[in-house]
Enzyme design. Structure first.
Site, PDB file in Angstrom:
ATOM      1  N   GLU A 166      23.010  34.887   6.508  1.00  0.00           N
ATOM      2  CA  GLU A 166      21.686  35.050   7.103  1.00  0.00           C
ATOM      3  C   GLU A 166      21.319  36.506   7.401  1.00  0.00           C
ATOM      4  OE1 GLU A 166      20.816  32.422  10.337  1.00  0.00           O
ATOM      5  OE2 GLU A 166      21.565  30.654   9.295  1.00  0.00           O
ATOM      6  N   GLU A 363      25.139  25.286   5.970  1.00  0.00           N
ATOM      7  CA  GLU A 363      25.078  24.835   7.370  1.00  0.00           C
ATOM      8  C   GLU A 363      23.902  23.886   7.528  1.00  0.00           C
ATOM      9  OE1 GLU A 363      24.569  28.028  10.259  1.00  0.00           O
ATOM     10  OE2 GLU A 363      26.165  29.209   9.338  1.00  0.00           O
TER      11      GLU A 363
END
Ligand code: FCB
Length: 458
Positions: A166, A363
């Site tokens: 991220e 995720e």
């Protein structure tokens, strides 16, 4: 409810964690400070004044946690490596740090679990932040060197690597909004950080390819999301395009097309010296071929324009001051994030259509109230429903032709949830904060049963 084991796509299933969120032992075996150790000490930065110490004390409970993974029956475990354990001052190598990941990787391999290692899940050595951090260009070579060290050391046993987790959070929450480490609020430094993260990814990918050879699986993990207007007002609709650029295309276009999107460049032009920042050859490096795009998905993004009366939400990225991210509709998880599995389906089909790259869910999961009974057991039917719904959306995407390779649940156990501290729990295993005892929640039993039934149905 009810994805059936026979409906599960035939991919790799696992659980994910990250180093700073679980390891604790922040001063053990020569580990240097990370930006999160320092940021956590700033009054008010993290809920309840929490920090990654003691985390889940995973560093000292490694064997127990490996056994927990084996009990779950996962195919793979996604973890991250703490850069300040490997290079405490950002340069010198610490063999005791490497030795910890040897034990982790060997323990996985012994149990038949495939390791997927992330090189950077936000714990930059503080010493490198003091040299300018992600906002300054020398960090790119430092990261490539770190990748080489880890690749050469673990590459005989770890064949699956992600460079970054991220970069949107690392750059924008870290250097623009300032709610993540290092807590900087500077649009120009955030824009520089975004570019250097991408360049570091590309350079490290080439280094790893050289070290590991053609059959290793290399990738990056992003947090793209469908962006939705908060109302039908034309200004809210107009806000969606730039918000989509900042959340999605500014990462995926350079990676898979070798270009930055024009609308984002136009928004950034007044804020940073892009001519000096984006040098010749950078985009070619960023677009180094990867094998897998990891997707972290929790919720769609809902945006509104300030001109149509929206305020109070969070700005989410440099150049976005005229629009805000606002809370989405019910139902929501404990952090107020809209629960929307259709958003996952929409996202995967869009990314497949736009870029055609093999993907994994790196995720997905939810924070829920998690009230334990007298024996500490958590009957988290809400989390099971969340995971079930997102697995079903994943499965629909696969059925419609999207090339998905894996699905990882966030997260193995309750841990340090960044600025939210320990009060927000995403684990399928409860961690008693006083005793550090691990106790599987109903969701862990559900996932385990699903994976076991799948195996026997094969
Ligand atoms: C993601 C992070 C992960 C965790 C979840 C809830 O953005 O990658 O570490 O905090 O959110």
């Amino acid at each position: 409810m009810g994805i059936e084991p026979t409906d599960l796509p035939d991919v790799t299933y696992g659980v994910a964690t990250s180093s700073y969120q679980i390891e604790g032992a922040t001063e053990a075996d020569g580990r240097g400070a990370s930006i999160w150790d320092v940021f956590s000490r700033v009054p008010g930065a993290v809920a309840d004044g929490d920090s990654g110490e003691p985390g889940c004390d995973h560093y000292h409970r490694l064997e127990e946690d490996l056994d927990l993974l084996a009990w779950l029956g996962v195919d793979s475990y996604r973890f991250s490596i703490a850069w300040p354990r490997i290079q405490p001052d950002g340069h010198r190598i610490e063999p005791r740090g490497l030795a910890f990941y040897d034990r982790l990787v060997d323990g996985l391999v012994d149990r038949g679990i495939t390791p997927l290692a992330t090189l950077y899940h936000w714990d930059l050595p503080q010493a490198l932040e003091e040299e300018g951090g992600w906002a300054s260009r020398p960090v790119v070579d430092a990261f490539a060197e770190y990748a080489r060290i880890v690749g050469e050391h673990l590459g005989d046993r770890v064949r699956d690597f992600s460079t970054l987790n991220e970069p949107w959070c690392a750059a924008f929450l870290g250097y623009d909004v300032g709610i993540h480490a290092p807590g900087v609020r500077s649009p120009s430094r955030a824009i520089a950080a975004a570019h250097h993260l991408m360049l570091a990814h590309g350079r490290a990918t080439r280094v790893l390819r050289g070290v590991l050879g053609p059959d290793a699986s290399l990738g990056i993990v992003l947090n793209p999301a469908p962006v939705r207007p908060v109302s039908d007002h034309p200004d809210d609709h107009a806000a969606v395009t730039l918000a989509d650029g900042l959340r999605n295309r500014v990462w995926t276009d350079p990676l898979f097309r070798g270009v930055y999107p024009d609308d984002v460049l136009a928004a950034w032009e007044p804020l940073a010296d892009l001519g000096a920042l984006h040098r010749d050859g950078d985009l070619d490096e960023i677009a180094a071929p990867v094998d897998l795009l990891g997707i972290n998905y929790y919720t769609p993004v809902h945006v509104g324009a300030r001109s149509s009366g929206h305020g109070g939400g969070t700005p989410a990225g440099p150049g976005q001051d005229h629009l805000v991210e606002v809370a989405g509709p019910e139902p929501t998880s404990a952090l107020g994030w809209s629960i929307d599995p259709t958003g996952l389906y929409d996202l995967l089909t869009r990314l497949h259509a736009d870029y055609g790259v093999p993907m994994a869910i790196a995720e997905t999961g939810g924070a829920f109230p998690d009230v334990p009974d007298a024996r500490g057991y958590v009957d988290d039917a809400d989390r099971i429903a969340y995971l079930d719904g997102h697995l079903a959306a994943f499965s629909r995407a696969v059925a419609s032709g999207v090339d998905m390779r894996a699905f990882y649940v966030w997260t193995l156990m309750d841990n340090f949830e960044w600025a939210e501290g320990y009060r927000s729990t995403f684990g399928i295993v409860r961690v008693d904060r006083d005793t550090m005892e691990r106790l599987p929640k109903a969701s862990a039993h559900w996932y385990r049963d699903l994976l076991a039934a799948r195996t026997s149905a094969r």
